[in-house]
Design a protein around this motif. Structure first.
Motif, PDB file in Angstrom:
ATOM      1  N   GLU A 142       0.831  -1.209   0.000  1.00 14.92           N
ATOM      2  CA  GLU A 142       0.000   0.000   0.000  1.00 14.92           C
ATOM      3  C   GLU A 142       0.865   1.258   0.000  1.00 14.92           C
ATOM      4  O   GLU A 142       0.597   2.225  -0.746  1.00 14.92           O
ATOM      5  N   LEU A 143       1.903   1.272   0.844  1.00 13.81           N
ATOM      6  CA  LEU A 143       2.797   2.423   0.871  1.00 13.81           C
ATOM      7  C   LEU A 143       3.528   2.592  -0.466  1.00 13.81           C
ATOM      8  O   LEU A 143       3.735   3.708  -0.959  1.00 13.81           O
ATOM      9  N   GLN A 144       3.921   1.428  -1.024  1.00 15.61           N
ATOM     10  CA  GLN A 144       4.584   1.476  -2.328  1.00 15.61           C
ATOM     11  C   GLN A 144       3.638   2.029  -3.396  1.00 15.61           C
ATOM     12  O   GLN A 144       4.052   2.808  -4.266  1.00 15.61           O
ATOM     13  N   LYS A 145       2.368   1.638  -3.307  1.00 16.65           N
ATOM     14  CA  LYS A 145       1.382   2.121  -4.268  1.00 16.65           C
ATOM     15  C   LYS A 145       1.187   3.628  -4.135  1.00 16.65           C
ATOM     16  O   LYS A 145       1.092   4.357  -5.135  1.00 16.65           O
ATOM     17  N   ASN A 146       1.127   4.123  -2.895  1.00 17.76           N
ATOM     18  CA  ASN A 146       0.939   5.563  -2.674  1.00 17.76           C
ATOM     19  C   ASN A 146       2.110   6.380  -3.249  1.00 17.76           C
ATOM     20  O   ASN A 146       1.909   7.433  -3.873  1.00 17.76           O
ATOM     21  N   LEU A 147       3.326   5.895  -3.023  1.00 19.22           N
ATOM     22  CA  LEU A 147       4.489   6.588  -3.570  1.00 19.22           C
ATOM     23  C   LEU A 147       4.473   6.547  -5.101  1.00 19.22           C
ATOM     24  O   LEU A 147       4.781   7.539  -5.768  1.00 19.22           O
ATOM     25  N   SER A 148       4.097   5.390  -5.632  1.00 20.29           N
ATOM     26  CA  SER A 148       4.037   5.243  -7.095  1.00 20.29           C
ATOM     27  C   SER A 148       3.057   6.233  -7.704  1.00 20.29           C
ATOM     28  O   SER A 148       3.358   6.876  -8.732  1.00 20.29           O
ATOM     29  N   GLU A 149       1.907   6.379  -7.079  1.00 23.74           N
ATOM     30  CA  GLU A 149       0.912   7.312  -7.599  1.00 23.74           C
ATOM     31  C   GLU A 149       1.406   8.758  -7.515  1.00 23.74           C
ATOM     32  O   GLU A 149       1.141   9.576  -8.422  1.00 23.74           O
ATOM     33  N   LEU A 150       2.134   9.071  -6.429  1.00 26.37           N
ATOM     34  CA  LEU A 150       2.667  10.424  -6.278  1.00 26.37           C
ATOM     35  C   LEU A 150       3.712  10.718  -7.368  1.00 26.37           C
ATOM     36  O   LEU A 150       3.718  11.797  -7.976  1.00 26.37           O
ATOM     37  N   VAL A 151       4.582   9.739  -7.628  1.00 23.96           N
ATOM     38  CA  VAL A 151       5.605   9.917  -8.683  1.00 23.96           C
ATOM     39  C   VAL A 151       4.938  10.059 -10.053  1.00 23.96           C
ATOM     40  O   VAL A 151       5.345  10.899 -10.879  1.00 23.96           O
TER      41      VAL A 151
END
Length: 704
Positions: free
Chosen positions: A595-604
């Motif tokens: 989930e944290l990885q997904k949030n960072l991915s969306e921000l990038v």
């Protein structure tokens, strides 16, 4: 009683030579009639009267003969035959006639064109009557009668005639002198009067031609008999040529100088001589040539005299030390105007080819003037270019905003410099193609030297950065470089010089663009550092600040012309992607949950979209940069080793310069990968893949 022979003048209507001959043939065989005996008696009586003094001879109603009057010349031998035997009148007249041809005009045989019913005979003209003919400008008639008189008194008729001949010879010479003076006066003004009084000029030319023909006839007679002919040759043709020389010299004399015309003394002189020569020769070809026999070669004679007059004037001018303008003027006339507009004038070219005119100046002297001209003009161009650059540098130091033209920052530097080069090339073209080629090479070399000085001055300015409108000034100079390059690529000249000029301009453009990008980078770097100082969730405002900062600089860059504006925007685009990836690798954050990885991915992904959209909207065409951040975001988001390997393979196909160290920094963010999984993913970079994008360096410029 003196044995003087009489010249009987008949009035008749103009006839062609063929008609005269036919009439003589038709009349000759006729037998003598009573009327002929009466005419014969009249001739004898007239001969008796001629023995009286000249001033006592009655002219009665005969007056002056018309232009078609002819003369009859009876020789001493024929007079002796008259005494021995009476012959038919026509035979005696034919035997007593000598006439001489000139062109189409011939002195007609006695009786030719004469009405047989008209039995009246004209008396010989007196000296006074011949003078009247000359005064009335009936030169050809006067010439014919003078020739008859000259032959009469020039013949040897015995000692009793000698004293009488001597008395008349002086008068004949006076009449010839008067006739020649009047005829040559007409020749001297030929160019002026030929269109208004063509018949007068024609009559004068016929008179000269008749005298030339008489010289030729006498020369043949002298050669045949071995006895010199008295008073011949009279050399009227030489007098004619001298008169033409005097006429041309007078016409080519420089008129009073008028300073209001805006011409130098030399220019005024050359213009007058060139225009006079061209206009006068056109008049000769159109209106004078037709009056002369071919053997006079009138066009060649006039052309050669005008040429010598013009040439001698130029040679005199060439003796002095000429300035730049006068040197150019002299070469222009010698190499261009004279050969092209005079010698090869459509009306003149055919006739002037026969004149075989040479150059106005010797080739060696022309080469000396060309060398001096090239040296002077190149030095002048060098000084002018230096002055232009000095004025431009002074404007930079003043710190004012450059003016705009059509929305772009504008400077007159490239216009002024190009105009200097163009003017020198154009001037040389006005002299000769060969000289223009030499000039083009020399001024382009001087232009290359100017560009080196320009780059040096610009480097100093960009290093100091003291100007409030520093970026606008740099943009202005980049626009000038585009103008320089456009001209250099189209300018004829040596290819190696053009290549050097284009390379020099490219160096200036590259330096200028880098400086403009560096101005943006210097402001963005402190903002990008915030990515490593905050948590990813609080970095949204950072990207907005980045966009605002770039937008501030782009407002100035919009005044930069393409393709340089596009190049600068693409470099800024490159820096934004490059710096973002660098900060992403340096954050060293390990996210262990999907989930944290997904949030960072969306921000990038969001940041990547903002950056690329902004750059594309402002002129970037670097689409190859748009895949990097989204691909890294996918690697961060994807779960499962195989799917990550597929994405890494796709990333490597687009950016083959990515290293294992850089990929390791990205994989570090995925905190749920084991060592072996990470190792197997990194091994994907060892597999050779086919590049799907043009190979450009991105990751190799980023320190991991």
């Amino acid at each position: 009683m003196m044995g003087m022979k009489m010249f009987t003048i008949f009035s008749s209507s103009p006839l062609k030579a063929e008609d005269s001959k036919s009439k003589v043939k038709s009349e000759a065989p006729k037998p003598s009639t009573s009327s002929e005996s009466e005419l014969d008696s009249t001739s004898i009586e007239s001969s008796t009267e001629e023995a009286l003094p000249k001033d006592k001879v009655e002219t009665e109603s005969h007056g002056l003969p018309s232009k078609t009057n002819v003369t009859c010349h009876c020789t001493p031998e024929q007079n002796n035959k008259k005494k021995k035997k009476r012959r038919p009148l026509q035979e005696k007249l034919i035997d007593g006639l000598k006439y001489f041809a000139l062109g189409e005009t011939r002195t007609k045989p006695l009786g030719a064109g004469k009405d047989p019913s008209n039995k009246k005979e004209s008396k010989p003209l007196t000296a006074g009557q011949i003078r009247e003919l000359i005064q009335d400008q009936r030169f050809f008639d006067a010439s014919q009668h003078l020739l008859a008189m000259e032959r009469e008194y020039g013949s040897d008729n015995g000692s009793e005639r000698k004293q009488d001949n001597v008395d008349h010879q002086s008068e004949i010479e006076d009449l010839f002198g008067l006739l020649k003076q009047a005829v040559l006066r007409i020749i001297r003004s030929s160019v002026s009067i030929t269109q208004a009084e063509p018949e007068l000029l024609r009559d004068a030319v016929r008179t000269i031609a008749e005298q030339v023909e008489e010289d030729r006839r006498c020369a043949l007679e002298e050669k045949a008999s071995g006895k010199a002919v008295h008073c011949r040759p009279r050399r009227w043709k030489d007098e004619w040529r001298s008169t033409v020389q005097e006429s041309v010299t007078d016409r080519m004399k420089e008129p009073p100088f008028d300073s209001n015309e805006g011409l130098s003394t030399t220019a005024h002189s050359f213009l007058h001589m060139g225009k006079t020569m061209k206009d006068d020769l056109i008049t000769v070809v159109k209106y004078i040539k037709c009056h002369y026999p071919e053997d006079f070669q009138v066009c060649s004679t006039y052309a050669q005299i005008y040429h010598r007059c013009f040439s001698s004037q130029l040679e005199m001018v060439a003796q002095f030390e000429l300035g730049r303008k006068d040197t150019y003027l002299l070469l222009t006339w010698v190499q261009n105007i004279y050969p092209n507009e005079i010698i090869n004038h459509p009306v003149l070219v055919k006739d002037l080819d026969k004149a075989h005119l040479e150059s106005l100046l010797p080739p060696r002297q022309i080469r000396q003037f060309e060398a001096a001209y090239l040296t002077n003009e190149v030095d002048a161009a060098k000084r002018s270019l230096a002055n232009c650059l000095q004025l431009e540098v002074k404007k930079w130091a003043e710190g004012n905003e450059p003016p705009k033209l059509a929305g772009h920052y504008h400077s007159e530097l490239h216009i002024d410099a190009i105009q200097i080069i163009h003017n020198k090339q154009k001037e040389a073209e006005g002299i000769s193609a060969q000289l223009a080629k030499q000039m083009s090479t020399l001024v382009l070399e001087e232009f290359l030297t100017f560009l080196k000085s320009y780059k040096k001055a610009l480097d100093i300015f960009m290093k100091e950065k003291k100007n409030l409108y520093f970026e606008a000034t740099v943009v202005t100079n980049m626009n000038s470089c585009l103008g320089f390059r456009s001209h250099a690529e189209k300018t004829p000249g040596q290819d190696y010089i053009r290549v050097k000029i284009v390379n020099a301009l490219r160096d200036i453009e590259t330096t200028g663009c880098d400086v403009l990008v560096q101005c943006v980078v210097q402001e963005l770097q402190p903002i990008f550092r915030k990515f490593t100082q905050r948590k990813w969730a609080s970095c949204t405002d950072i990207i907005d600040e980045i966009i605002a900062t770039v937008l501030h600089h782009i407002s100035t860059l919009r005044a930069l012309k393409d393709p340089l504006r596009q190049a600068v925007i693409e470099k800024i685009h490159f820096f934004l992607v490059q710096e973002y990836i660098s900060r992403l690798m340096k954050k060293k954050v390990s996210l262990r949950t999907p989930e944290l990885q997904k949030n960072l991915s969306e921000l990038v992904q969001q940041h990547a979209s903002i950056l690329c959209t902004f750059c594309f909207e402002n002129g970037s065409n670097a689409k190859w940069l748009s895949y990097a951040l989204p691909s890294l975001a996918e690697i961060i988001k994807l779960q499962g080793t195989d799917t990550v390997k597929v994405e890494v393979g796709m990333l490597a196909s687009k950016y083959p310069d990515i290293s294992k160290k850089q990929l390791s920094a990205i994989l570090y963010i995925k905190g749920n990968l084991s060592y072996n999984e990470t190792r197997s993913i990194l091994d994907v970079l060892d597999i050779e893949v086919t590049a799907t994008l043009p190979h450009k360096h991105l990751f190799s410029t980023i320190r991991a």
